[in-house]
Design a protein around this motif. Structure first.
Motif: not given
Ligand SMILES: Cc1cc2nc3c(=O)[nH]c(=O)nc-3n(C[C@H](O)[C@H](O)[C@H](O)COP(=O)(O)OP(=O)(O)OC[C@H]3O[C@@H](n4cnc5c(N)ncnc54)[C@H](O)[C@@H]3O)c2cc1C
Length: 469
Positions: A10-19, A69-83
């Protein structure tokens, strides 16, 4: 210990630095407070699967989704913060597929438990959290049958079965999970939900993308619903049990059987596996034998007798055929218990190699050689009729020398399977444990294609990073 490392894939995107506090607050806001867990003790129970040689990372949160819907919401949060998101069924995987990586969200689908059987259409619509045994039971109530039956069928989820393309004991005649999938609902890496396939038996409209998701081990999307085929219940089965003076003779019997009949089950256990079961649950198993074959036929007594005759022709020391379902179930129970029983003897690296059926005797002979050469106990069980074997590389993890020998034996058996024209995994998936060998099996061109598929579905590498792709 093998550790999933999210950095490389995931070096191309995963931001492990999100608070983590910001991410958790967003999850609570957008998924709902009662679906999000940050309690350290609970998180600890969701970090690992049953691949005990894999060292898990530390998740920042667990989401126990109840609906798409809860899976979608979780993945959207993860995508936003790169988690990273690690999809999880019931954690019975044997290759580290649902093992947490540091800073991830573990996304459990265990509470997504809708289950509707449509007997007229011979299909079931199933949430990913339904246990395999529950689907079988619901189908049985309508005189129907859901065949895929991993030995873990009472403790694993349909979502996990789909994501690993699980096999099991009756696959030799009735196929594996993918053979029963008509349609899927999947949440993609950007949070969109899509439907792939449908409810029709035949459907060739466009690429068969649903099959791409079956066996993708949570690396392409999160499966949130499946439409699965059912069959009429099979007729009663006869059981054949045969013992052999050598493991190789048992392998020869397997090749003899499957070249003439199609058994409904054809399982193998060697002496060490029988002894491990007998130690935990004494049932009078013959420990003087080198190997035991357990076969079933649901095509009538005549076929069962032919299976018995093929065992005799291969040099079996004992053959018995019974129509008594209780006797058959007792032996089947011993086979299903084999992995947990061997796990009591030490840490186990569980192989899942597959070879073409005619190469089975060579594989079994070579595995015995590996055990001797590396001075390591390797009980063998397997879905012999499919050429799919689980040499159980067993060792004392507190002993560095034994650990190194076990790791070498584990690698050697996978190389061996490839040299025989086989595969490093027949049903458990690649996960973490077999990641290094996957590339050798696929070759550079297919590896490159595989990476491009991953890139197309998950460009930022947030879905199950640190595994095999
Ligand atoms: C004693 C024992 C016997 C076993 N026997 C067999 C056997 O005979 N045949 C066989 O095939 N396996 C067998 N297994 C392995 C295991 O049970 C299967 O791999 C099973 O399919 C895993 O299901 P799970 O719900 O536990 O999934 P998990 O272990 O939680 O996850 C497995 C993989 O699927 C992914 N995943 C889970 N849910 C989803 C989802 N909704 N969407 C996307 N990805 C998802 C995870 O990320 C992970 O990569 C056995 C295991 C044990 C402990």
């Amino acid at each position: 210990m093998v550790r999933p490392d999210p950095a490389e894939p995931s070096a191309d995107g995963t931001g492990m630095s999100a608070d983590p506090r910001v991410v958790c607050a967003a999850l609570v806001d957008e998924v709902g407070p009662d679906a999000v867990v940050v309690d350290a003790d609970v998180l600890d129970a969701y970090r690992r699967d049953r691949a005990t040689a894999v060292e898990p990372g530390h998740p920042l949160a667990l989401v126990r989704a109840r609906a798409t819907g809860e899976v979608q919401a979780t993945v959207r949060v993860a995508a936003r913060y790169g988690v990273p998101v690690v999809p999880r069924g019931l954690g019975t995987g044997l290759s580290g597929g649902s093992t947490a990586v540091d800073g991830c969200i573990v996304l459990s689908t265990e509470r997504m438990r809708t289950l509707v059987v449509d007997p007229a259409a011979l299909v079931a619509t199933v949430g990913p959290g339904v246990v395999n045994a529950e689907l079988k039971e619901a189908a049985r109530a309508h005189g129907l049958w859901y065949p895929p039956d991993p030995s873990s069928f009472e403790i694993c989820s349909i979502g996990g079965n789909l994501a690993t393309n699980a096999g099991g004991l009756c696959c030799v005649k009735y196929g594996v999970t993918t053979d029963y999938v008509l349609g899927l609902e999947v949440v993609l890496a950007d949070g969109r939900a899509v439907r792939l396939g449908g409810r029709t038996i035949k459907d060739v409209a466009g690429y068969d993308l649903k099959r791409l998701f079956v066996g993708s081990e949570g690396t392409l999307g999160v499966i949130t619903e499946a439409t699965l085929r059912l069959r009429p219940a099979p007729p009663p089965a006869s059981t054949v049990v045969a013992t052999f003076p050598t493991l190789v003779r048992a392998g020869e019997a397997v090749t003899g059987i499957v070249s003439t009949v199609r058994p409904a089950m054809l399982e193998l256990m060697d002496r060490a596996a029988l002894a491990a079961v007998e130690l935990v649950k004494p049932m009078g198993l013959d420990l003087d034998t080198a190997a035991l074959l357990l076969a079933r036929s649901d095509a009538g007594r005549d076929e069962a007798d032919r299976i018995g005759a093929a065992c005799e022709a291969a040099g079996a020391t004992y053959v018995a055929v019974t129509d008594d379902p209780d006797e058959g179930e007792l032996l089947l129970g011993a086979r299903r218990m084999a992995i947990p029983c061997v796990e009591r003897l030490g840490t186990v690296l569980i192989e899942d190699v597959g070879v073409p059926v005619p190469r089975i005797p060579e594989l079994l002979a070579a595995v015995e050689g590996v055990a001797t050469r590396h001075d390591t106990a390797i009980p063998v069980i397997g879905h012999a009729g499919d050429g799919n074997f689980h040499p159980l590389v067993t060792f004392d993890a507190a002993d560095p020398g034994a650990t190194a020998r076990a790791a070498a034996a584990f690698d050697e058996i996978m190389d061996l399977a490839l040299s025989l024209g086989g595969t490093v995994t027949g049903e458990h998936g690649v996960g973490v444990l077999k990641a290094a060998h996957l590339r050798a099996q696929l070759g550079d061109d297919v590896w490159e294609l595989t990476r491009r598929v991953k890139q197309a579905f998950d460009p930022d590498g947030i879905l199950n990073p640190g595994k095999w792709v």
